[in-house]
Design a protein around this motif. Structure first.
Motif, PDB file in Angstrom:
ATOM      1  N   ASN A 103      -7.806 -24.146  18.821  1.00 31.67           N
ATOM      2  CA  ASN A 103      -7.206 -25.470  18.974  1.00 31.67           C
ATOM      3  C   ASN A 103      -6.835 -25.696  20.444  1.00 31.67           C
ATOM      4  O   ASN A 103      -6.057 -24.934  21.010  1.00 31.67           O
ATOM      5  CB  ASN A 103      -5.953 -25.552  18.099  1.00 31.67           C
ATOM      6  N   ARG A 105      -4.880 -27.512  21.898  1.00 33.08           N
ATOM      7  CA  ARG A 105      -3.490 -27.811  22.208  1.00 33.08           C
ATOM      8  C   ARG A 105      -2.524 -26.730  21.752  1.00 33.08           C
ATOM      9  O   ARG A 105      -1.335 -26.968  21.623  1.00 33.08           O
ATOM     10  CB  ARG A 105      -3.092 -29.156  21.608  1.00 33.08           C
ATOM     11  N   LYS A 106      -3.062 -25.561  21.470  1.00 32.46           N
ATOM     12  CA  LYS A 106      -2.172 -24.460  21.099  1.00 32.46           C
ATOM     13  C   LYS A 106      -2.373 -23.321  22.084  1.00 32.46           C
ATOM     14  O   LYS A 106      -3.502 -23.067  22.523  1.00 32.46           O
ATOM     15  CB  LYS A 106      -2.520 -23.961  19.701  1.00 32.46           C
ATOM     16  N   THR A 107      -1.278 -22.633  22.375  1.00 29.77           N
ATOM     17  CA  THR A 107      -1.443 -21.449  23.218  1.00 29.77           C
ATOM     18  C   THR A 107      -2.066 -20.342  22.376  1.00 29.77           C
ATOM     19  O   THR A 107      -2.060 -20.391  21.148  1.00 29.77           O
ATOM     20  CB  THR A 107      -0.099 -20.947  23.765  1.00 29.77           C
ATOM     21  N   GLN A 110       0.281 -18.926  19.856  1.00 27.00           N
ATOM     22  CA  GLN A 110       0.407 -19.698  18.607  1.00 27.00           C
ATOM     23  C   GLN A 110      -0.784 -19.440  17.688  1.00 27.00           C
ATOM     24  O   GLN A 110      -0.631 -19.343  16.476  1.00 27.00           O
ATOM     25  CB  GLN A 110       0.514 -21.191  18.916  1.00 27.00           C
ATOM     26  N   VAL A 111      -1.972 -19.350  18.308  1.00 20.46           N
ATOM     27  CA  VAL A 111      -3.173 -19.095  17.509  1.00 20.46           C
ATOM     28  C   VAL A 111      -3.072 -17.733  16.832  1.00 20.46           C
ATOM     29  O   VAL A 111      -3.366 -17.581  15.643  1.00 20.46           O
ATOM     30  CB  VAL A 111      -4.423 -19.145  18.424  1.00 20.46           C
ATOM     31  N   TYR A 148      -3.804 -21.685  27.528  1.00 23.65           N
ATOM     32  CA  TYR A 148      -4.513 -22.539  26.582  1.00 23.65           C
ATOM     33  C   TYR A 148      -6.005 -22.200  26.577  1.00 23.65           C
ATOM     34  O   TYR A 148      -6.523 -21.693  27.578  1.00 23.65           O
ATOM     35  CB  TYR A 148      -4.285 -24.007  26.939  1.00 23.65           C
TER      36      TYR A 148
ATOM     37  N   THR B 186       0.122 -29.292  12.425  1.00 28.22           N
ATOM     38  CA  THR B 186       0.055 -28.445  13.619  1.00 28.22           C
ATOM     39  C   THR B 186      -1.324 -28.410  14.266  1.00 28.22           C
ATOM     40  O   THR B 186      -1.452 -28.071  15.430  1.00 28.22           O
ATOM     41  CB  THR B 186       0.485 -26.999  13.307  1.00 28.22           C
ATOM     42  N   GLU B 187      -2.374 -28.709  13.520  1.00 27.45           N
ATOM     43  CA  GLU B 187      -3.710 -28.630  14.124  1.00 27.45           C
ATOM     44  C   GLU B 187      -4.248 -30.014  14.480  1.00 27.45           C
ATOM     45  O   GLU B 187      -4.773 -30.233  15.559  1.00 27.45           O
ATOM     46  CB  GLU B 187      -4.697 -27.941  13.173  1.00 27.45           C
ATOM     47  N   PRO B 190      -1.395 -32.839  16.903  1.00 30.16           N
ATOM     48  CA  PRO B 190      -1.293 -32.729  18.367  1.00 30.16           C
ATOM     49  C   PRO B 190      -2.540 -33.242  19.087  1.00 30.16           C
ATOM     50  O   PRO B 190      -2.455 -33.737  20.208  1.00 30.16           O
ATOM     51  CB  PRO B 190      -1.122 -31.217  18.599  1.00 30.16           C
TER      52      PRO B 190
END
Lengths: 318, 630
Positions: A103, A105-107, A110-111, A148, B186-187, B190
């Motif tokens: 994703n 927009r996720k670090t 977080q993944v 990211y 969350t996926e 964003p």
């Protein structure tokens, strides 16, 4: 050795031209009934060209697509996605495109935390420990965690994808073209890493690729897929050294090899059959130099020759 | 965030819009504390006072109320209602859009048909119907305006969500044990938020107008409460005699909506990653050339049809300079196939595109060197000259035939266009030639296939059309940029043998760009290996494949798995290629090279060799006598 993954008459068809009510206009059989067994600790390679159904097959195995018919057994139990947490601990998937499987927009932290949190209910201290452990095993630095996805090269992103799959602690990994988006020098890094992990963590792989040389280098057994069906299956060294299905031989001859003179391995109609209007009998017969009337009438089944490990779906094997 | 603001402020119109809007908003917020007259206090003795009269800066309206006070209070109300309606519409519309797009299938179908029905009503009629049902009043006008705008958001967001829902990271989240709710929150969300913000920024102005419209009709704010629309409505009867009362609220609406729209466009451009990278700047027809040094003199390379000497192409992105090609010298003779091989980012494609000035500018700049076709330097040539040669004498074949063929024209028509661009022939003649071309690239039933659209053909067939198009004007040179990478092996073998036959039959020179050693080994006479924008080794294919001289070449060849070697551990090159905007002096491969010594990290290492072979290495794997530098 025990069977960890067993497919029985597994098939998938997609309706084409859906309507709000009533039956669809046509049906495409992406995967025709397939029987396969993967044993504990082995790597089963699946090769085939685009459109042969190899990704559809893989996505059914991890429950991302419901099967149309047939059944899947994992460790002797039928596939059951009712509890995503229990299911995710059994089987995991490594995606073809390493960047788009993360994703944007996720670090990375977080993944990585998602499977630990959802599948293993770990608290944050346990998660941090586990992530450090996994990152060490795939040779990634921990300072990557707060970045990211777009900051990574393809090879690094693919190792992150593998790390995420490992976090679930599943013993079966479905690898869907894991190196085809990578450069050769990096491709080898990832393949070797996968090899190390497998022996260290006692994993079982289903390795899907269109690259015969890569499949040969990593697999114990290989299944060749054509037009949704397994046309040949056997030990990796036999399949390409002594292919028995004419299609396998065509594939092997088409792979560019340094020093082999260039020639088109077939001159006749080279298109895949039309999936909306499939031919009768053997799907490969239009391209096959050995095709006879029998091939047009009935589709051949996978049958074993003298050697029971090496089976082929052809009336006139080589 | 700072980057976003910097981008936003670079757009002068957006900045101006933002400042105007800021002033209006600040005034509206401060209205209660400003020393203003009571906006509702009537004073019929002083009606229609002109502007700048005593105690009434903007004059008074038909009931003698202070216009300035009413304007500011009205603006405050209109802004509040507009923003509230926008947030309301965006939230509901986005929720509907995300649910429809994420679940797809029947859910999507039912929701979106409902939304379509809502859209089929003229918006003002729908708003009137809602207000009529709920009764007049500002709150009901707000609901009506928001409801009317929900479909716009729902459709926009659904489109984005459909694209996202099939992304691999969503599948990955599912396999990590996330449920639908969490995936959406969350996926998906964003990734959708920027689109919502963009859609909002471009519609708030519209919503303020619609609210004003309803108030103007007397369905919004009720007297004596002022908003901009009702002020206009009340002033209508005195439009001719006392235009000031209409002009004041009208001008404010203009200023607000203009400011919001300018700012909104700026926000959209600054948030859109494609526009951020400069896609909005119109690319020039040919790559910009900025050669501070005169092009190198022509070298007599035995009859080369295309010769590059010391070609350098850079990408200037903000303050960074990416040296994509740092000095490439190559030559190809008629009937010869030259392979350029390298990993992604090695500069092989940019080298090829630079020849005809096809590198996008901005950000591409050719900074040095020459590319000579038949002795004529193409770098810095006039656009007309380049255009005449493009596709005529030097043609390209690209990697993805689906992207290079126009989806809406028949392939035959596209071939006809390619021919008639350079030759004055009748349409019928050109069509016949197109069919001949399709036959030459061995497309079965060429006559009927010429009338097919690209999407009706398979990948292999499309690439044949791509080759036919390159052959359309009998070029001297074809530059093929990874033409078989997207194809299956059985199809690749056919395309390669087709190219091979064409060059033998017609004496075509081919520059073949690839990352695949197996492919170059079969097709090319000579190879140039590129690494970090430079040629590190070149020579005859056979010699390079059997006795590579550069450590990079040797190890790259070792990495390539070849069929027939069984199960094994593969060779790998640890580390990554360097970023070409921060190249250190010396050999770019040194950090990954096990033979590197201190000398490798200093100074310029020349491409040295004799005859056909040359290598850019101080400690090559096999010694090449260096009598001349290539």
């Amino acid at each position: 050795m025990s069977d960890v993954l067993k497919l029985e008459r597994l098939s998938k068809s997609f309706p084409v031209g859906k309507r709000l009510f009533g039956a669809p206009k046509g049906v495409v059989h992406a995967v025709r009934p397939v029987d396969l067994v993967v044993q504990q600790g082995e790597t089963l390679g699946i090769v085939g060209e685009s459109g042969c159904g190899k990704s559809t097959l893989a996505r059914m195995l991890v429950g991302l697509l419901p099967a149309t018919t047939g059944r899947i057994e994992i460790n002797g139990e039928p596939l059951n996605t009712a509890d995503p947490a229990a299911f995710g601990r059994k089987i995991q998937y490594v995606f073809q495109d390493p960047i788009s499987s993360l994703n944007p927009r996720k670090t990375i932290r977080q993944v990585m935390e998602a499977p630990l949190k959802r599948l293993h209910r770990m608290d944050s201290a346990a998660r941090a420990r586990r992530i450090a452990e996994i990152f060490a095993s795939v040779n990634l630095r921990e300072d990557f965690l707060d970045r990211y996805p777009h900051e990574f090269s393809g090879g690094q992103a693919q190792r992150i994808g593998i790390a995420r799959a490992l976090a679930a602690e599943a013993k079966i990994l479905i690898l869907d073209e894991p190196v085809s988006a990578l450069d050769v020098s990096v491709q080898a890094q990832v393949l070797n890493l996968l090899g190390d992990l497998k022996s260290r963590l006692d994993l079982t792989y289903l390795f899907i690729s269109h690259d015969l040389a890569v499949v040969e280098a990593v697999s114990d057994r290989v299944a060749v897929l054509y037009f949704g069906s397994v046309v040949e299956i056997g030990p990796a060294e036999d399949i390409f050294r002594a292919p028995r299905h004419p299609y396998t031989r065509l594939l092997a001859q088409s792979a560019p090899v340094v020093g082999r003179p260039l020639r088109a391995p077939e001159g006749r109609e080279t298109e895949l059959p039309d999936p909306l209007n499939p031919p009768t009998g053997c799907a490969f017969r239009a391209r096959c130099p050995r095709a006879t009337e029998q091939c047009a009438a009935v589709a051949p089944d996978l049958t074993a020759g003298a050697d029971t490990d090496h089976r082929v779906a052809c009336f006139h094997p080589l | 965030m700072t980057q976003f603001l910097a981008l936003l402020l670079r757009n002068r119109l957006a900045a101006a819009g933002g400042i105007v809007l800021l002033v209006v908003v600040v005034l509206a917020v401060l209205t209660p504390v400003l020393p203003l007259a009571n906006p509702d206090a009537t004073d019929t003795a002083n009606r229609f006072q002109p502007a700048l009269s005593r105690a009434h800066l903007l004059g008074t309206d038909h009931l003698g109320r202070d216009l300035l006070s009413r304007l500011l209070w009205g603006t405050r109300l209109s802004l509040a209602v507009g923003f509230a309606a926008a947030i309301f519409a965006a939230t509901l519309g986005a929720a509907i859009g995300i649910i429809a797009g994420y679940f797809g299938g029947r859910t999507d179908n039912l929701i979106m048909r409902g939304v379509d029905m809502l859209m089929a009503f003229p918006y003002i009629l729908l708003a009137l119907a809602i207000v009529a049902a709920l009764g007049p009043g500002l709150g009901n006008a707000l609901i009506a305006v928001a409801a009317v705008n929900i479909p716009f958001f729902a459709r926009n967001i659904r489109g984005v969500t459909v694209g996202l829902a099939h992304k691999e990271f969503v599948d990955a989240a599912r396999l990590s044990g996330l449920g639908h709710g969490r995936i959406i929150l969350t996926e998906i969300l964003p990734n959708v938020v920027p689109v919502i913000v963009i859609a909002m920024s471009t519609t708030i102005g519209w919503m303020i107008l619609e609210t004003a419209g309803l108030s103007f009709l007397g369905l919004g704010s009720q007297p004596p409460q002022a908003d901009l629309g009702s002020m206009l409505g009340e002033a209508r009867s005195a439009l001719i005699t006392n235009p000031l009362t209409s002009i004041v609220p009208g001008a404010m609406i203009l200023v607000i909506v203009m400011g919001i729209n300018l700012l909104g466009d700026g926000v959209r451009d600054a948030l859109d990653p494609r526009l951020r990278s400069g896609a909005l700047t119109r690319p020039m027809p040919a790559t910009r050339v900025d050669r501070p040094t005169p092009p190198p003199a022509e070298t007599e390379e035995g009859g080369a049809v295309l010769a590059l000497s010391d070609l350098q192409t850079q990408f200037h992105v903000k303050k960074r300079v990416y040296k994509a090609v740092g000095g490439a010298s190559l030559a190809v003779r008629p009937g010869e196939c030259l392979g350029i091989i390298g990993e992604s980012g090695s500069g092989k494609s940019v080298t090829a595109l630079s020849v005809m000035g096809l590198v996008a500018s901005p950000p591409g700049v050719i900074t040095a060197g020459a590319a000579r076709y038949d002795g004529q330097d193409l770098i810095g040539a006039r656009y007309e000259t380049l255009r005449r040669l493009r596709g005529d004498r030097i043609a390209y074949i690209f990697q993805d035939p689906l992207a290079t063929l126009h989806p809406l024209y028949k392939v035959g028509d596209q071939l006809v266009e390619a021919i008639r661009c350079h030759r004055t022939v009748s349409k019928a003649e050109a069509w016949q030639r197109a069919i001949d071309l399709l036959k030459q690239v061995r497309i079965p039933n060429a006559e009927s296939r010429a009338s097919s659209f690209p999407h009706e053909m398979s990948g292999g067939m499309r690439q044949r059309v791509g080759i036919a198009m390159a052959m359309a004007n009998d070029p001297d040179v074809i530059i093929a940029d990874e033409p078989t990478t997207a194809l299956d092996v059985t199809v690749q073998a056919q395309i390669l043998s087709l190219l091979n036959d064409l060059r033998r039959e017609r004496g075509l020179a081919i520059v073949f760009i690839t990352h695949d050693f197996g492919v170059v080994g079969q097709l090319c006479d000579r190879i140039a290996v590129m690494y970090a924008g430079r040629i590190v080794e070149q020579g005859p294919t056979e010699a390079i494949l059997t006795t590579p001289a550069h450590p990079y070449t040797r190890r790259l060849i070792a990495c390539v798995p070849e069929l027939g070697e069984g199960r094994r551990k593969l060779e790998a090159i640890p580390g990554l290629p360097p970023a070409v905007d921060r190249l250190d002096p010396g050999c770019a491969f040194a950090p990954r090279c096990e033979k590197a010594r201190a000398a490798c990290l200093t100074g310029e290492i020349a491409l040295a060799g004799s005859g056909q072979r040359a290598v850019r290495c101080l400690f090559p794997e096999t010694e090449i006598p260096s009598e001349q530098s290539a």
